[in-house]
Design an enzyme around this catalytic site. Structure first.
Site, PDB file in Angstrom:
ATOM      1  N   ARG A 191      27.985  73.313  49.122  1.00  0.00           N
ATOM      2  CA  ARG A 191      28.945  72.082  48.970  1.00  0.00           C
ATOM      3  C   ARG A 191      28.429  71.016  49.498  1.00  0.00           C
ATOM      4  NH1 ARG A 191      34.173  73.405  52.687  1.00  0.00           N
ATOM      5  NH2 ARG A 191      34.960  71.565  51.697  1.00  0.00           N
ATOM      6  N   CYS A 249      32.186  67.936  58.595  1.00  0.00           N
ATOM      7  CA  CYS A 249      32.177  69.173  57.814  1.00  0.00           C
ATOM      8  C   CYS A 249      33.248  68.725  56.814  1.00  0.00           C
ATOM      9  CB  CYS A 249      32.657  70.293  58.725  1.00  0.00           C
ATOM     10  SG  CYS A 249      34.308  69.945  59.633  1.00  0.00           S
TER      11      CYS A 249
END
Length: 294
Positions: A191, A249
């Site tokens: 990611r 995050c």
């Protein structure tokens, strides 16, 4: 004081003259379980929890509604404070949070309590799977209460959240820290590199941020690696006590777990609560892709 507690230490603490308040914060990132139904932390709690624990809803009590500030923005302090007092949290009472094992949700509760001034909060290392003591169902707890053997709910606490300064980053602060200090991206490496993005509209990372997946902070059982190993891991990324550090995050949940890992290593860190879900809500913000931080 150590920010984590082992299952055996928790068992001893629960038998002590000053037992901790227990927060059950079971939650899952995925919107649906293998059955196709959304994960229901409240139902998991009802089916079995550590005796005396009180369920806390991450989405409703540890975060505000999703929006431009991200998927899990900071909770309204009145809502958060009410939830903590309902659970029995007082300023002078120790608190232990646990979840289903991954540790992210418990770390979110730990971080919020620490950020708002509670001095004695720990996370059960390894979560509920590490607990080898008895469990009780909600029905059993209610039956005991009806028999007047124990209260069905803890006494109301007196904790009033008072946020600390400097522990929270906004988007501009995160961007600046990526240039002046160390900004860690706690998501999975793919990611970070932008190879996949299952949730947010854009893949990649904040320019200058370093990839530091949360999964690398724990062993195969989900327990934190020793403090020395964590210090060495973060040291390889340029993290020391003398350098300002921040973490983000996807939505400020797994990043709280990385802040907790840094705390175990003896390194203070700020949390970018809005994280990637807030960053990508503004198409004008730059996005980097690939393994290079820039």
């Amino acid at each position: 004081m150590n920010a984590i507690i082992s299952a055996s230490e928790l068992a001893d603490a629960l038998r002590s003259e000053r037992p901790p308040v227990l927060l059950d914060v079971r939650w899952q990132l995925s919107t649906a379980a293998a059955s196709g139904q959304p994960f229901d932390g409240r139902a998991a709690y009802a089916s079995g929890h550590i005796p005396g624990a009180v369920f806390v809803d991450l989405d409703r009590e540890l975060a505000s509604a999703p929006g431009p500030r991200g998927r899990h923005p900071l909770p309204d302090l009145d809502v958060f404070g009410t939830a903590m007092r309902r659970a029995g949290v007082s300023a002078g009472t120790p608190v232990v949070a646990y979840d289903g094992g991954i540790g992210w949700a418990a770390a979110r509760a730990w971080w919020l309590l620490r950020w708002t001034g509670h001095p004695d909060v720990r996370v059960l290392d390894g979560g509920l799977p590490a607990w080898d003591g008895p469990l009780e169902t909600e029905a059993e707890a209610e039956a005991e209460a009806e028999a007047e053997t124990e209260a069905s709910a803890p006494a109301e606490g007196d904790f009033v959240p008072k946020p600390a300064e400097g522990a929270v980053l906004d988007a501009d602060g995160a961007a600046a820290l990526a240039r002046s200090g160390v900004l860690l991206d706690a998501r999975a490496g793919e990611r970070y590199r932008g190879e996949v993005e299952p949730i947010d509209p854009v893949g990649g990372h904040i320019p200058g941020a370093l990839s530091a997946p949360t999964a690398d902070n724990v062993d195969a059982d989900g327990r934190f690696r020793p403090a020395a190993e964590l210090r060495a891991r973060f040291g390889e990324l340029g993290v020391t006590r003398d350098v300002p550090v921040g973490v983000y995050c996807g939505s400020g949940v797994s990043a709280a777990h990385e802040v907790l890992a840094l705390e175990v290593a003896g390194i203070p860190a700020a949390l970018y609560v809005g994280s990637w879900s807030e960053w990508t809500s503004d198409p004008a913000r730059p996005v980097a892709v690939g393994p290079d931080p820039q």
